[in-house]
Each structure stands twice: as structure tokens, then as C-alpha cells.
Design an enzyme around this catalytic site. Structure first.
Site, PDB file in Angstrom:
ATOM      1  N   ASP A  56       0.867  -1.171   0.000  1.00 40.84           N
ATOM      2  CA  ASP A  56       0.000   0.000   0.000  1.00 40.84           C
ATOM      3  C   ASP A  56       0.916   1.236   0.000  1.00 40.84           C
ATOM      4  OD1 ASP A  56      -2.439   1.538   0.347  1.00 40.84           O
ATOM      5  OD2 ASP A  56      -1.803   1.823   2.425  1.00 40.84           O
ATOM      6  N   ASP A  71      -0.107   5.192   1.097  1.00 39.98           N
ATOM      7  CA  ASP A  71      -0.290   6.149   2.193  1.00 39.98           C
ATOM      8  C   ASP A  71      -0.371   5.436   3.535  1.00 39.98           C
ATOM      9  OD1 ASP A  71      -0.450   8.657   0.701  1.00 39.98           O
ATOM     10  OD2 ASP A  71      -2.273   7.816  -0.152  1.00 39.98           O
TER      11      ASP A  71
END
Length: 225
Positions: free
Chosen positions: A13, A15
Site C-alpha cells: 500500500d 499512504d
């Protein structure tokens, strides 16, 4: 931490996992809501973490009201975030060390995010790490966003690796749900969201930093006992 099977690809991922931007968005969204006279509770923001943009907008509209100028709100949030990004944003602990190890082990990797390709460049461009990934799977590259498995399945397809042999690294609940639904080994590295009982049930492990993931890979490959 010993993985249940060989890891043939690692999916990150963005953020809150690669780069410390979740807190940046939290501060910008809450400050702008306050400025517009409709304070947003932290609990509402936390519901949005890891969701596709349109789903987050639906939650925001429910908070601000149907007649609110959501486009103007989002524009001001983006301005606040951009101002902060220009000052520099830090990579999370262990990012570079883990990528270095994946290079040594010749394990392909991808960024899998609910954000756009433009946002990936804005958040990570100055760090210089984007070229070290074999793929970037972002909004527009799949039909359904997290918590659906589509983003992770797309990444596995692009990297030409079976989903069951992919390791997915996430900080959000919706990201973990997506990775688990894709049949992947999921590890949560919490940022703003604490791991719940549900998360512990869906994850192979919950760890403090990416250094722990690196250590797990070193153990699997027999580099450390």
C-alpha cells in the site's frame, strides 16, 4: 515470523505504509472542515482510511449535507496537503531496507493504492523509490477498489505471480480486507488505525514496522536463524 509458503511477490500500500501521509490528510481534512464551520469528527476520517475516493466522498457528503460544495472542500484539502508535501514527507521506517532486501532476493514488488497515478507521483516522486517497483497499480487500473480484492488481484496478474504466493502489506482495515479477499498473505503495519479482532483474524501477522517484515523474509531464506 515464518511465512506459511514461499513469497514470490510483495505488494505495498502507499499512504501510511510507504510514506507518512495519512496524518497529513487527517490534519488537512479536519482543519478545512473546521474552517468551513462544520467540524469533522476524527472517527469519520478514520472510516475513510483506505477507501476509494468516491466512497470517501459519499461519507463526507453525508456529514456536510447534500447541498455542500464538496468539490470546493476537496480542493482546499488538496491545497493544504500540497503545501505540506512541498516541505517534504518522510518514508516510513524500514522502507528502503526492505526494498534493498527484495532486490537481493530478486523478489518483484508493486505499489497497490486507492490513489491516482498522479497522487503516487506527488507523494513518492521526491523520494526516488517509484522506479524500484515493478508496477504501480492505482485508481483507474481496476474496477472495484478496496476493500474488494480487485487492486491486489490486478497487481498479481501484472507481476505474473499467483495471488496465494503474494505478500500484501497494509496499514488500513479496508486494505487488509482486500488482501485477504484476494487470497494473499496479509500483514498489517498499523499507522492511524489500531488492529481490531477482525484484523488479527484476517492477517498473517501484525507488526510494528517494515523492519519486522524484512526480518521475517531473512528467516524464511535462512539468512538469520
Amino acid at each position: 515470523m515464518i511465512f506459511p509458503h514461499p513469497i514470490e511477490a510483495v505488494l505495498f500500500d502507499m499512504d501510511g505504509l510507504l510514506v507518512d501521509t495519512e496524518a497529513l490528510y487527517r490534519d488537512a481534512m479536519l482543519a478545512e472542515a473546521e474552517a468551513q464551520g462544520c467540524p469533522m469528527p476524527l472517527s469519520l476520517f478514520l472510516q475513510m482510511v483506505g477507501l476509494p475516493e468516491h466512497t470517501s466522498d459519499e461519507l463526507a457528503r453525508a456529514h456536510f449535507g447534500e447541498h455542500a460544495d464538496l468539490a470546493a472542500y476537496n480542493s482546499e484539502v488538496k491545497r493544504r496537503v500540497t503545501d505540506r508535501l512541498m516541505a517534504g514527507v518522510a518514508l516510513k521506517q524500514g522502507v528502503i531496507e526492505l526494498i534493498d532486501l527484495l532486490d537481493e532476493l530478486n523478489i518483484p514488488r508493486a505499489i497497490v493504492t486507492s490513489s491516482s497515478h498522479e497522487t503516487v507521483e506527488a507523494h513518492l516522486g521526491q523520494t526516488g523509490i517509484v522506479p524500484r517497483f515493478h508496477a504501480v497499480i492505482a485508481r483507474g487500473d481496476y474496477i472495484r477498489g478496496k476493500p474488494h480484492p480487485d487492486p491486489f488481484l490486478r497487481a498479481a496478474d501484472v507481476l505474473k505471480r499467483p495471488a496465494t504466493r503474494c505478500l500484501a502489506l497494509e496499514d488500513s482495515h479496508n486494505g487488509i480486507r482486500a488482501a485477504h479477499a484476494a487470497g494473499m498473505t496479509a500483514i498489517m503495519v498499523p499507522d492511524l488505525l489500531e488492529p481490531t479482532e477482525e484484523m488479527h483474524g484476517l492477517c498473517f501477522a501484525v507488526v510494528a514496522t517494515l523492519h519486522d517484515v524484512r526480518e521475517g523474509l531473512l528467516k524464511w531464506h535462512g539468512v538469520i536463524p
